[in-house]
Scaffold this motif. Structure first.
Motif, PDB file in Angstrom:
ATOM      1  N   ILE A 177     -37.988  -6.136 -53.189  1.00  9.23           N
ATOM      2  CA  ILE A 177     -38.147  -7.201 -52.094  1.00  9.23           C
ATOM      3  C   ILE A 177     -40.085  -6.851 -51.935  1.00  9.23           C
ATOM      4  O   ILE A 177     -40.199  -5.922 -51.280  1.00  9.23           O
ATOM      5  CB  ILE A 177     -37.447  -6.789 -50.998  1.00  9.23           C
ATOM      6  CG1 ILE A 177     -35.961  -6.980 -51.072  1.00  9.23           C
ATOM      7  CG2 ILE A 177     -37.853  -7.642 -49.724  1.00  9.23           C
ATOM      8  CD1 ILE A 177     -35.223  -6.425 -50.112  1.00  9.23           C
ATOM      9  N   SER A 178     -40.760  -7.806 -52.203  1.00 10.40           N
ATOM     10  CA  SER A 178     -41.841  -7.844 -52.146  1.00 10.40           C
ATOM     11  C   SER A 178     -42.376  -8.610 -50.971  1.00 10.40           C
ATOM     12  O   SER A 178     -42.612  -9.978 -50.996  1.00 10.40           O
ATOM     13  CB  SER A 178     -42.634  -8.245 -53.539  1.00 10.40           C
ATOM     14  OG  SER A 178     -44.090  -8.391 -53.167  1.00 10.40           O
ATOM     15  N   LEU A 179     -43.072  -8.198 -49.963  1.00  5.68           N
ATOM     16  CA  LEU A 179     -43.851  -8.865 -49.084  1.00  5.68           C
ATOM     17  C   LEU A 179     -45.081  -9.115 -49.251  1.00  5.68           C
ATOM     18  O   LEU A 179     -46.174  -8.070 -48.995  1.00  5.68           O
ATOM     19  CB  LEU A 179     -43.475  -8.394 -47.577  1.00  5.68           C
ATOM     20  CG  LEU A 179     -42.026  -8.022 -47.281  1.00  5.68           C
ATOM     21  CD1 LEU A 179     -41.858  -7.184 -46.173  1.00  5.68           C
ATOM     22  CD2 LEU A 179     -41.138  -9.200 -47.547  1.00  5.68           C
ATOM     23  N   ASN A 180     -45.630 -10.339 -49.210  1.00  6.78           N
ATOM     24  CA  ASN A 180     -47.183 -10.559 -49.785  1.00  6.78           C
ATOM     25  C   ASN A 180     -48.056 -11.143 -48.598  1.00  6.78           C
ATOM     26  O   ASN A 180     -47.521 -11.971 -47.788  1.00  6.78           O
ATOM     27  CB  ASN A 180     -47.223 -11.564 -50.951  1.00  6.78           C
ATOM     28  CG  ASN A 180     -46.361 -10.978 -52.105  1.00  6.78           C
ATOM     29  OD1 ASN A 180     -44.940 -10.882 -52.269  1.00  6.78           O
ATOM     30  ND2 ASN A 180     -46.893 -10.269 -53.062  1.00  6.78           N
ATOM     31  N   ASN A 181     -49.169 -10.898 -48.683  1.00 11.98           N
ATOM     32  CA  ASN A 181     -50.302 -11.596 -47.963  1.00 11.98           C
ATOM     33  C   ASN A 181     -49.869 -11.097 -46.543  1.00 11.98           C
ATOM     34  O   ASN A 181     -49.979 -12.188 -45.537  1.00 11.98           O
ATOM     35  CB  ASN A 181     -50.483 -13.129 -48.031  1.00 11.98           C
ATOM     36  CG  ASN A 181     -51.478 -13.739 -47.522  1.00 11.98           C
ATOM     37  OD1 ASN A 181     -52.587 -12.865 -47.181  1.00 11.98           O
ATOM     38  ND2 ASN A 181     -51.468 -14.972 -47.255  1.00 11.98           N
ATOM     39  N   VAL A 182     -49.538  -9.799 -46.171  1.00 14.22           N
ATOM     40  CA  VAL A 182     -48.993  -9.368 -45.053  1.00 14.22           C
ATOM     41  C   VAL A 182     -49.958  -9.698 -43.791  1.00 14.22           C
ATOM     42  O   VAL A 182     -49.609 -10.393 -42.636  1.00 14.22           O
ATOM     43  CB  VAL A 182     -48.618  -8.047 -45.133  1.00 14.22           C
ATOM     44  CG1 VAL A 182     -48.156  -7.593 -43.556  1.00 14.22           C
ATOM     45  CG2 VAL A 182     -47.319  -7.716 -45.934  1.00 14.22           C
ATOM     46  N   LYS A 183     -51.236  -9.367 -43.881  1.00 11.08           N
ATOM     47  CA  LYS A 183     -52.119  -9.547 -42.726  1.00 11.08           C
ATOM     48  C   LYS A 183     -52.444 -11.148 -42.620  1.00 11.08           C
ATOM     49  O   LYS A 183     -52.459 -11.394 -41.423  1.00 11.08           O
ATOM     50  CB  LYS A 183     -53.505  -8.724 -43.243  1.00 11.08           C
ATOM     51  CG  LYS A 183     -53.562  -7.368 -42.992  1.00 11.08           C
ATOM     52  CD  LYS A 183     -55.108  -6.990 -43.366  1.00 11.08           C
ATOM     53  CE  LYS A 183     -54.893  -5.368 -43.282  1.00 11.08           C
ATOM     54  NZ  LYS A 183     -56.356  -5.007 -43.540  1.00 11.08           N
ATOM     55  N   GLY A 184     -52.190 -12.002 -43.345  1.00 13.71           N
ATOM     56  CA  GLY A 184     -52.395 -13.119 -43.006  1.00 13.71           C
ATOM     57  C   GLY A 184     -50.949 -13.865 -42.567  1.00 13.71           C
ATOM     58  O   GLY A 184     -51.230 -15.463 -42.175  1.00 13.71           O
ATOM     59  N   GLN A 185     -49.980 -13.265 -42.267  1.00 19.49           N
ATOM     60  CA  GLN A 185     -48.791 -13.928 -41.689  1.00 19.49           C
ATOM     61  C   GLN A 185     -48.787 -13.772 -40.148  1.00 19.49           C
ATOM     62  O   GLN A 185     -49.098 -12.818 -39.508  1.00 19.49           O
ATOM     63  CB  GLN A 185     -47.632 -13.042 -42.319  1.00 19.49           C
ATOM     64  CG  GLN A 185     -47.512 -13.148 -43.878  1.00 19.49           C
ATOM     65  CD  GLN A 185     -47.277 -14.539 -44.428  1.00 19.49           C
ATOM     66  OE1 GLN A 185     -46.894 -15.407 -43.605  1.00 19.49           O
ATOM     67  NE2 GLN A 185     -47.725 -14.793 -45.513  1.00 19.49           N
ATOM     68  N   THR A 186     -48.153 -14.980 -39.770  1.00 19.67           N
ATOM     69  CA  THR A 186     -47.928 -14.964 -38.255  1.00 19.67           C
ATOM     70  C   THR A 186     -46.959 -13.675 -37.824  1.00 19.67           C
ATOM     71  O   THR A 186     -45.884 -13.174 -38.647  1.00 19.67           O
ATOM     72  CB  THR A 186     -47.185 -16.041 -37.704  1.00 19.67           C
ATOM     73  OG1 THR A 186     -45.747 -16.570 -38.330  1.00 19.67           O
ATOM     74  CG2 THR A 186     -48.316 -17.257 -38.145  1.00 19.67           C
ATOM     75  N   GLN A 187     -46.852 -13.292 -36.418  1.00 15.35           N
ATOM     76  CA  GLN A 187     -45.824 -12.229 -36.145  1.00 15.35           C
ATOM     77  C   GLN A 187     -44.305 -13.051 -36.068  1.00 15.35           C
ATOM     78  O   GLN A 187     -43.502 -12.106 -36.611  1.00 15.35           O
ATOM     79  CB  GLN A 187     -46.035 -12.234 -34.414  1.00 15.35           C
ATOM     80  CG  GLN A 187     -45.133 -11.095 -33.932  1.00 15.35           C
ATOM     81  CD  GLN A 187     -45.429  -9.707 -34.678  1.00 15.35           C
ATOM     82  OE1 GLN A 187     -46.494  -9.261 -34.944  1.00 15.35           O
ATOM     83  NE2 GLN A 187     -44.290  -8.956 -34.694  1.00 15.35           N
ATOM     84  N   ALA A 188     -44.379 -14.137 -36.177  1.00 16.14           N
ATOM     85  CA  ALA A 188     -43.018 -14.758 -36.116  1.00 16.14           C
ATOM     86  C   ALA A 188     -42.669 -14.795 -37.700  1.00 16.14           C
ATOM     87  O   ALA A 188     -41.350 -14.377 -37.755  1.00 16.14           O
ATOM     88  CB  ALA A 188     -43.032 -16.199 -35.947  1.00 16.14           C
TER      89      ALA A 188
END
Length: 206
Positions: A177-188
């Protein structure tokens, strides 16, 4: 089911810490047993030292003598690893690779005589010693977009960990499970990821 969580992130306020909480909540709500290896809290030494390499060389012919050379933390991890029916890894990807403690865990604990043994084919043939293990789930965070990680940087986690380690020693059920571009994502969006992860862990077969 006995689920081993191998966790590596030194910062308690990280998104990986939130993932660990979601994983734990999902597993416990489904009635699974949890064993947490927190590599940072354990102050796990990731460095392969001369005695470790000596043990590696000895492991094929004298596994018990090789095991006696390893540091006490690795020795303590062996029984816990071999008791696991599923392993969940949680860690960030830094500079396209896993952190040092996680790499050291792979080097020093996914080790001959602990996680696998050699077949009659020698160093090219391996058989798993993790007899109870049904599968592995790897959950990672990174700030690199997926397309760049795959096309430009070569997808090191897939090559080195999913195939180069766990496929090689014979673990058939492997999920990343790869969660990418984390800093660019919204809190939602981050909360949505956590909810999905909790659900995935709740859905692991007993």
């Amino acid at each position: 089911m006995n689920v081993l969580i191998v966790y590596n992130h030194p910062y308690e306020g990280s998104f990986c810490a939130a993932i660990l909480a979601a994983v734990t909540k999902g597993l416990l709500s489904a009635g699974h047993e949890i064993d947490l290896m927190h590599l940072d809290a354990d102050d796990f030494d990731p460095v392969m030292r001369s005695k470790d390499l000596r043990a590696f060389a000895m492991a094929r012919n004298d596994p018990e003598a090789a095991f006696a050379l390893l540091d006490p933390r690795v020795q303590a991890y062996r029984d816990r690893l071999q008791a696991a029916e599923h392993i969940v890894f949680v860690f960030p990807i830094w500079w396209e690779l896993m952190p040092a403690r996680m790499k050291g865990f792979v080097d020093k604990v996914i080790f001959p005589g602990i996680a696998y043994d050699y077949t009659e084919k020698g160093s090219t043939g391996m058989v798993s010693l993790l007899k109870r293990l049904k599968g592995v789930t790897v959950i990672t965070t990174m700030n690199t977009p997926w397309c760049l990680y795959w096309l430009i940087f070569g997808n090191a986690i897939q090559r080195a960990l999913m195939r180069g380690t766990f496929w090689k020693i014979g673990v058939k059920n492997r999920t990343w499970i790869s969660l990418n571009n984390v800093k660019g994502q919204t809190q939602a969006k981050r909360q949505s990821w956590l909810t999905q992860i909790e659900g995935r862990m709740r859905g692991l077969p007993m």
